[in-house]
Scaffold this motif. Structure first.
Motif, short mmCIF file in Angstrom:
data_model
loop_
_atom_site.label_atom_id
_atom_site.label_comp_id
_atom_site.label_asym_id
_atom_site.label_seq_id
_atom_site.Cartn_x
_atom_site.Cartn_y
_atom_site.Cartn_z
N VAL A 148 5.62 1.66 -8.19
CA VAL A 148 5.02 1.59 -9.52
C VAL A 148 5.45 0.32 -10.27
N PRO A 149 6.76 0.03 -10.38
CA PRO A 149 7.11 -1.25 -11.03
C PRO A 149 6.65 -2.46 -10.23
N GLY A 150 6.67 -2.35 -8.90
CA GLY A 150 6.20 -3.47 -8.08
C GLY A 150 4.74 -3.79 -8.34
N LEU A 151 3.91 -2.77 -8.44
CA LEU A 151 2.49 -2.99 -8.70
C LEU A 151 2.27 -3.59 -10.09
N LEU A 152 2.99 -3.09 -11.08
CA LEU A 152 2.85 -3.64 -12.43
C LEU A 152 3.29 -5.10 -12.47
N ARG A 153 4.32 -5.45 -11.70
CA ARG A 153 4.74 -6.85 -11.60
C ARG A 153 3.69 -7.70 -10.89
N CYS A 154 3.10 -7.16 -9.82
CA CYS A 154 2.05 -7.89 -9.11
C CYS A 154 0.84 -8.13 -10.01
N ARG A 155 0.53 -7.18 -10.86
CA ARG A 155 -0.59 -7.34 -11.78
C ARG A 155 -0.34 -8.54 -12.70
N ARG A 156 0.90 -8.73 -13.11
CA ARG A 156 1.23 -9.85 -13.99
C ARG A 156 1.27 -11.18 -13.24
N ASP A 157 1.70 -11.14 -11.96
CA ASP A 157 1.91 -12.39 -11.22
C ASP A 157 1.63 -12.15 -9.74
N ARG A 158 0.43 -12.52 -9.29
CA ARG A 158 0.06 -12.33 -7.89
C ARG A 158 0.72 -13.36 -6.97
N ALA A 159 1.50 -14.26 -7.54
CA ALA A 159 2.22 -15.24 -6.70
C ALA A 159 3.67 -14.84 -6.49
N ASP A 160 4.06 -13.64 -6.92
CA ASP A 160 5.45 -13.19 -6.84
C ASP A 160 5.69 -12.52 -5.48
N PRO A 161 6.31 -13.22 -4.51
CA PRO A 161 6.49 -12.62 -3.17
C PRO A 161 7.46 -11.45 -3.18
N ASP A 162 8.46 -11.48 -4.06
CA ASP A 162 9.43 -10.38 -4.09
C ASP A 162 8.75 -9.08 -4.52
N ALA A 163 7.85 -9.17 -5.50
CA ALA A 163 7.13 -7.98 -5.95
C ALA A 163 6.23 -7.45 -4.84
N HIS A 164 5.63 -8.35 -4.07
CA HIS A 164 4.75 -7.92 -2.99
C HIS A 164 5.54 -7.25 -1.87
N LEU A 165 6.70 -7.80 -1.53
CA LEU A 165 7.52 -7.16 -0.50
C LEU A 165 8.04 -5.81 -0.99
N LEU A 166 8.39 -5.72 -2.28
CA LEU A 166 8.81 -4.45 -2.85
C LEU A 166 7.73 -3.39 -2.65
N CYS A 167 6.48 -3.76 -2.92
CA CYS A 167 5.37 -2.83 -2.72
C CYS A 167 5.19 -2.48 -1.25
N GLN A 168 5.31 -3.48 -0.37
CA GLN A 168 5.14 -3.22 1.06
C GLN A 168 6.20 -2.24 1.57
N LEU A 169 7.44 -2.45 1.18
CA LEU A 169 8.50 -1.54 1.62
C LEU A 169 8.32 -0.17 0.97
N GLY A 170 7.81 -0.13 -0.27
CA GLY A 170 7.51 1.15 -0.90
C GLY A 170 6.44 1.92 -0.16
N SER A 171 5.46 1.21 0.37
CA SER A 171 4.40 1.91 1.12
C SER A 171 4.94 2.51 2.41
N VAL A 172 5.98 1.87 2.99
CA VAL A 172 6.62 2.45 4.18
C VAL A 172 7.30 3.76 3.81
N ASP A 173 8.04 3.77 2.72
CA ASP A 173 8.71 4.99 2.29
C ASP A 173 7.71 6.07 1.88
N ALA A 174 6.56 5.65 1.34
CA ALA A 174 5.52 6.63 1.00
C ALA A 174 5.05 7.36 2.25
N MET A 175 4.87 6.62 3.33
CA MET A 175 4.44 7.27 4.56
C MET A 175 5.59 8.05 5.18
N ALA A 176 6.83 7.59 5.01
CA ALA A 176 7.97 8.38 5.47
C ALA A 176 8.00 9.73 4.78
N ALA A 177 7.65 9.73 3.49
CA ALA A 177 7.60 10.99 2.74
C ALA A 177 6.56 11.92 3.34
#
Length: 413
Positions: free
Chosen positions: A238-267
C-alpha cells in the motif's frame, strides 16, 4: 548490487526469486547454469517489444542461437486460441524452456501451454479436458518444459501453480490447477518495472492487495502463516503503490511493491485449504468473469474489492476479520494521509472505505462505467459468476444471481 537468489517462499524450493542485477544478465546466467536449456521460446509483451529495447537486450544476452521462437503479445485473460498457437509454435521448434517477459496474461499462457505440451493437446477440446470442471481428465501429465518469468506487473500469478484462460467461444474463464506448474524462476527488475504504464502497474498492485485482503478476510482455510504473510505484504504494497503514484522513477518503491506481491502470493498459498490455498472470495470470483468483457486483471480488483467488503460486512460474515484488516491499514502514515486528503475519518472508516480511498488516490477505475461495461452486461455477468469456485467460497457464499447483482449494482456507475 549483487544478485540475490532465494526461494520465493520459505517452505518451498521453487520458484526461485532473482533480483539485484539487470534482467538480461540474470536470465542468461540461469538459462545456462540453472536449467541447462538451449532452445528458448520467448513470449513477450507487445507494448514492451514496441516501446522499449527490453526484448532486444534479452535476446542479445541469451544469444540469438538460443532463442528458437518468439510470441509477441497475448490478449488479456489468456484466450484459448492464443494458447494453442503458442503450443503449436513451441512444439514445432522443440522448445526446452518457455520465458515470459511482461504481465500476467503471458504467464498464465505459458503455464497452460506447458501443461498442454505435456499432454499432446492439439485443440480446444483438449484444453477443456485439462481445465477444472466436468470434462477434466484425471490422468493429466505434469509439465516437463520449465518456465522463467520476468514480470512487469504485480498480479503475482508467477508464484502460483494454477492459471486462468478464457474460452473464446463462450467468453468464460476457466481455471487450470494441478498438475499445472508455475515458473521455476522469477526475475525481478525494478528498473524494467518503471516502464510499465501506470494503468497496469498500479491496478495490478491493487490485485496483489486483493490477494492480501481476501486472504485476511476469509472465514475458512486461513492459518497464522497466511495472516502474517498478508499483513507483511500490505505493509509493503500500500505505501509502495502510493509512492509509485507520486514518482514512477523511484526504483526502491517499485522493488518494495514487487517483494510485496511475493508475500501476497505467499499468503494465498499458506492456507489450510486444498493444496494449501486459502479460499478467496467474490472480488476474485466475479473478477474472473468480468475480465473477458475487456477489463484488466487489476482493474477488476479496483472496482470490486471495496464493494465485496461492504457486501460481506452488511451480512455480518467476517466483521472481526475486516476490523483487524482496517486497524492494520490505518496505522500506516501514507494511508492516514490519503484518508485525510479525501475527507475520510480514519477512526470511523470501514475496510471498504479505506480501500476505496487507496484506489482513488492511485487514479484507478472505481466503477463498471469507468471501464465501459454497461447495465446490459450485468445479467450474464452475474450468471457466469455463479459458476466460479471463489464466488461459492466468499464469506457470504454467492449461490443466487441476485446476490451477485447486488454487488454489481454498487459499482455500476
Amino acid at each position: 548490487m549483487p544478485e540475490t537468489v532465494r526461494p520465493a517462499f520459505a517452505d518451498r524450493a521453487r520458484p526461485l526469486l532473482s533480483y539485484g542485477i539487470p534482467f538480461p544478465a540474470a536470465a542468461a546466467h540461469h538459462i545456462a547454469n540453472t536449467f541447462a536449456a538451449s532452445r528458448v521460446y520467448v513470449i513477450c509483451s507487445a507494448s514492451l517489444a514496441r516501446n522499449t529495447d527490453a526484448l532486444d537486450r534479452l535476446v542479445a544476452a541469451l544469444g540469438p542461437d538460443k532463442v528458437v521462437g518468439r510470441r509477441i503479445g497475448m490478449k488479456s485473460h489468456t484466450l484459448w486460441s492464443e494458447v494453442l498457437e503458442v503450443v503449436e509454435d513451441a512444439r514445432r521448434v522443440e522448445a526446452d524452456l518457455l520465458l515470459t517477459l511482461g504481465a500476467g496474461s503471458l504467464t498464465d499462457g505459458a503455464k497452460v501451454a506447458a501443461l498442454a505440451l505435456a499432454n499432446n493437446v492439439q485443440n480446444t477440446s483438449g484444453l477443456a479436458s485439462l481445465a477444472q470442471g466436468p470434462e477434466e481428465r484425471a490422468d493429466a501429465h505434469p509439465p516437463t518444459v520449465p518456465i522463467i518469468s520476468i514480470p512487469t506487473s504485480l498480479s503475482a500469478g508467477e508464484y502460483s501453480n494454477f492459471a486462468g484462460a478464457t474460452d473464446d467461444a463462450t467468453h468464460q474463464k476457466h481455471m487450470f490447477r494441478g498438475p499445472t506448474r508455475g515458473p521455476q524462476l522469477v526475475i525481478l527488475d525494478p528498473a524494467l518495472a518503471t516502464t510499465t504504464p501506470d494503468a497496469i502497474w498500479l491496478s495490478t498492485g491493487i490485485r496483489a492487495v486483493d490477494h492480501c485482503v481476501e486472504t485476511l478476510c476469509a472465514t475458512t482455510g486461513t492459518t497464522d502463516a497466511s495472516d502474517q504473510h498478508a499483513m507483511h505484504a500490505l505493509r509493503q504494497l500500500v505505501p509502495g503503490l502510493l509512492r509509485c503514484r507520486r514518482d514512477r522513477a523511484d526504483p526502491d518503491a517499485h522493488l518494495l511493491c514487487q517483494l510485496g506481491s511475493v508475500d501476497a502470493m505467499a499468503a494465498l498459498t499458506s492456507g489450510a485449504g486444498g493444496g494449501g490455498v486459502v479460499e478467496l472470495g467474490a472480488s476474485h470470483g466475479i473478477g474472473h468473469q468480468l475480465g473477458p468483457l475487456g477489463v484488466g486483471h487489476g482493474e477488476t480488483s479496483c472496482i470490486l474489492l471495496p464493494a465485496v467488503c461492504k457486501f460481506n460486512a452488511k451480512y455480518g460474515a467476517n466483521g472481526a476479520q475486516q476490523e483487524r484488516a482496517v486497524k492494520f491499514l490505518v496505522r500506516d502514515e501514507e494511508v492516514v494521509a490519503a484518508l485525510r486528503r479525501r475527507g475520510v475519518d480514519a477512526e470511523t472508516a470501514d475496510l471498504g472505505d479505506v480501500l476505496d480511498v487507496v484506489v482513488r488516490e492511485l487514479g484507478m477505475p472505481r466503477s463498471l462505467k469507468d471501464v465501459g461495461v454497461g447495465r446490459d452486461a450485468l445479467d450474464a455477468l452475474a450468471a457466469n459468476s455463479l459458476h466460479d469456485h471463489w464466488c461459492k467460497t466468499n464469506p457470504v457464499p454467492l449461490l443466487e444471481k441476485e446476490q451477485v447483482l447486488e454487488i454489481l449494482e454498487m459499482v455500476v456507475e
